[in-house]
Scaffold this active site. Sequence first.
Site, PDB file in Angstrom:
ATOM      1  N   PHE A 260       0.998  -1.315  -0.092  1.00 26.30           N
ATOM      2  CA  PHE A 260      -0.332   0.263   0.247  1.00 26.30           C
ATOM      3  C   PHE A 260       0.742   1.131  -0.089  1.00 26.30           C
ATOM      4  O   PHE A 260       2.119   1.346   0.398  1.00 26.30           O
ATOM      5  CB  PHE A 260      -0.982   0.010   0.959  1.00 26.30           C
ATOM      6  CG  PHE A 260      -2.438   0.535   1.232  1.00 26.30           C
ATOM      7  CD1 PHE A 260      -3.459   0.358   0.502  1.00 26.30           C
ATOM      8  CD2 PHE A 260      -2.424   2.170   1.264  1.00 26.30           C
ATOM      9  CE1 PHE A 260      -4.332   0.454   0.081  1.00 26.30           C
ATOM     10  CE2 PHE A 260      -3.869   2.763   1.466  1.00 26.30           C
ATOM     11  CZ  PHE A 260      -4.127   2.703   0.468  1.00 26.30           C
TER      12      PHE A 260
ATOM     13  N   VAL B  45       0.035  -2.721   5.922  1.00 25.99           N
ATOM     14  CA  VAL B  45       0.536  -2.375   6.720  1.00 25.99           C
ATOM     15  C   VAL B  45      -0.093  -3.375   8.077  1.00 25.99           C
ATOM     16  O   VAL B  45       0.889  -4.096   8.905  1.00 25.99           O
ATOM     17  CB  VAL B  45       0.952  -1.151   7.986  1.00 25.99           C
ATOM     18  CG1 VAL B  45       1.362  -1.088   9.258  1.00 25.99           C
ATOM     19  CG2 VAL B  45       2.137  -0.478   6.863  1.00 25.99           C
TER      20      VAL B  45
ATOM     21  N   ASP C 295      -1.057  -6.068   7.398  1.00 25.53           N
ATOM     22  CA  ASP C 295      -0.903  -7.615   7.648  1.00 25.53           C
ATOM     23  C   ASP C 295       0.268  -7.629   7.860  1.00 25.53           C
ATOM     24  O   ASP C 295       0.961  -9.169   7.254  1.00 25.53           O
ATOM     25  CB  ASP C 295      -1.645  -7.761   6.218  1.00 25.53           C
ATOM     26  CG  ASP C 295      -2.730  -6.700   5.261  1.00 25.53           C
ATOM     27  OD1 ASP C 295      -3.468  -7.517   6.205  1.00 25.53           O
ATOM     28  OD2 ASP C 295      -2.552  -6.456   4.590  1.00 25.53           O
TER      29      ASP C 295
ATOM     30  N   VAL D 137       1.994   4.450   6.531  1.00 23.72           N
ATOM     31  CA  VAL D 137       0.301   5.387   6.212  1.00 23.72           C
ATOM     32  C   VAL D 137       0.371   6.324   6.723  1.00 23.72           C
ATOM     33  O   VAL D 137      -0.124   7.583   7.635  1.00 23.72           O
ATOM     34  CB  VAL D 137       0.154   3.897   7.723  1.00 23.72           C
ATOM     35  CG1 VAL D 137      -1.239   4.630   8.390  1.00 23.72           C
ATOM     36  CG2 VAL D 137       0.424   2.859   8.118  1.00 23.72           C
TER      37      VAL D 137
ATOM     38  N   THR E 233     -10.302   9.342   7.205  1.00 25.01           N
ATOM     39  CA  THR E 233     -11.353   8.702   8.915  1.00 25.01           C
ATOM     40  C   THR E 233      -9.739   8.497   9.895  1.00 25.01           C
ATOM     41  O   THR E 233      -8.952   9.037   9.547  1.00 25.01           O
ATOM     42  CB  THR E 233     -11.611   7.284   9.079  1.00 25.01           C
ATOM     43  OG1 THR E 233     -11.025   6.788   8.052  1.00 25.01           O
ATOM     44  CG2 THR E 233     -12.922   7.473   7.832  1.00 25.01           C
TER      45      THR E 233
ATOM     46  N   HIS F  55      -8.559   6.100  10.894  1.00 23.61           N
ATOM     47  CA  HIS F  55      -8.180   4.413  10.495  1.00 23.61           C
ATOM     48  C   HIS F  55      -6.504   3.696  10.315  1.00 23.61           C
ATOM     49  O   HIS F  55      -5.923   3.238  10.223  1.00 23.61           O
ATOM     50  CB  HIS F  55      -9.013   3.763   9.169  1.00 23.61           C
ATOM     51  CG  HIS F  55      -8.476   3.013   8.563  1.00 23.61           C
ATOM     52  ND1 HIS F  55      -8.522   1.626   8.836  1.00 23.61           N
ATOM     53  CD2 HIS F  55      -7.404   2.360   7.844  1.00 23.61           C
ATOM     54  CE1 HIS F  55      -8.876   0.622   8.046  1.00 23.61           C
ATOM     55  NE2 HIS F  55      -7.650   1.030   7.717  1.00 23.61           N
TER      56      HIS F  55
ATOM     57  N   LEU G 136      10.807  -0.772  13.472  1.00 20.87           N
ATOM     58  CA  LEU G 136       9.494  -0.590  13.424  1.00 20.87           C
ATOM     59  C   LEU G 136       9.898   1.121  12.053  1.00 20.87           C
ATOM     60  O   LEU G 136      10.142   1.769  12.120  1.00 20.87           O
ATOM     61  CB  LEU G 136       8.644   0.580  13.906  1.00 20.87           C
ATOM     62  CG  LEU G 136       7.517   1.342  14.286  1.00 20.87           C
ATOM     63  CD1 LEU G 136       6.861   0.363  13.896  1.00 20.87           C
ATOM     64  CD2 LEU G 136       6.868   1.944  15.330  1.00 20.87           C
TER      65      LEU G 136
ATOM     66  N   ARG H  78      10.458  11.143   4.103  1.00 26.65           N
ATOM     67  CA  ARG H  78      10.809   9.664   4.995  1.00 26.65           C
ATOM     68  C   ARG H  78      11.135   8.613   4.683  1.00 26.65           C
ATOM     69  O   ARG H  78      10.928   8.096   5.279  1.00 26.65           O
ATOM     70  CB  ARG H  78       8.981  10.331   6.784  1.00 26.65           C
ATOM     71  CG  ARG H  78       9.061  11.545   7.259  1.00 26.65           C
ATOM     72  CD  ARG H  78       7.874  11.279   8.104  1.00 26.65           C
ATOM     73  NE  ARG H  78       7.685  12.413   9.087  1.00 26.65           N
ATOM     74  CZ  ARG H  78       6.301  12.456   9.002  1.00 26.65           C
ATOM     75  NH1 ARG H  78       5.184  11.534   8.922  1.00 26.65           N
ATOM     76  NH2 ARG H  78       6.217  14.236  10.004  1.00 26.65           N
TER      77      ARG H  78
END
Length: 136
Positions: free
Chosen positions: A13, A45, A47, A70, A75, A77, A102, A117
């Site tokens: 994604f 992410v 998954d 992300v 929303t 989410h 991470l 980033r």
Amino acid sequence: MKRYNIGIVVSEFNFDITSMMLERAKAHAAFLDVNVAKVISVPGVYDMPLAIKKLCEDPSIDGVATLGCVIEGETEHDEIVIQHAARKIIDLSLQYDKPVSLGITGPGMTRLQAEDRIEKGRDAVEAVVKLLKNLA
């Protein structure tokens, strides 16, 4: 000195961002003389934990770097996704006694901030290698 074998789990994604993070991660692993033994792509992410678990179960893998992006939507989410993924990444690291970094950017981030980033891919590999060396 031992040459470490690491695995990388990368989210598809926002692939335009994560593919560049993966390139940075692989280049930095080569710079550190670390072997990227396996790369597993996952849809998103959220998954990642199962793929991380599979890599942690492999005795030839010393640690795992995660790469994901992300971006904030309409929303909350994005916050749910990264909070649950981060929590499970910590759990798997402790369960298998292997470093799992991470390398997921966000939440609350715009696409422009995500592009800024991309180097977090490099940082994710750096963190795994530092932990492997410091815990040896």
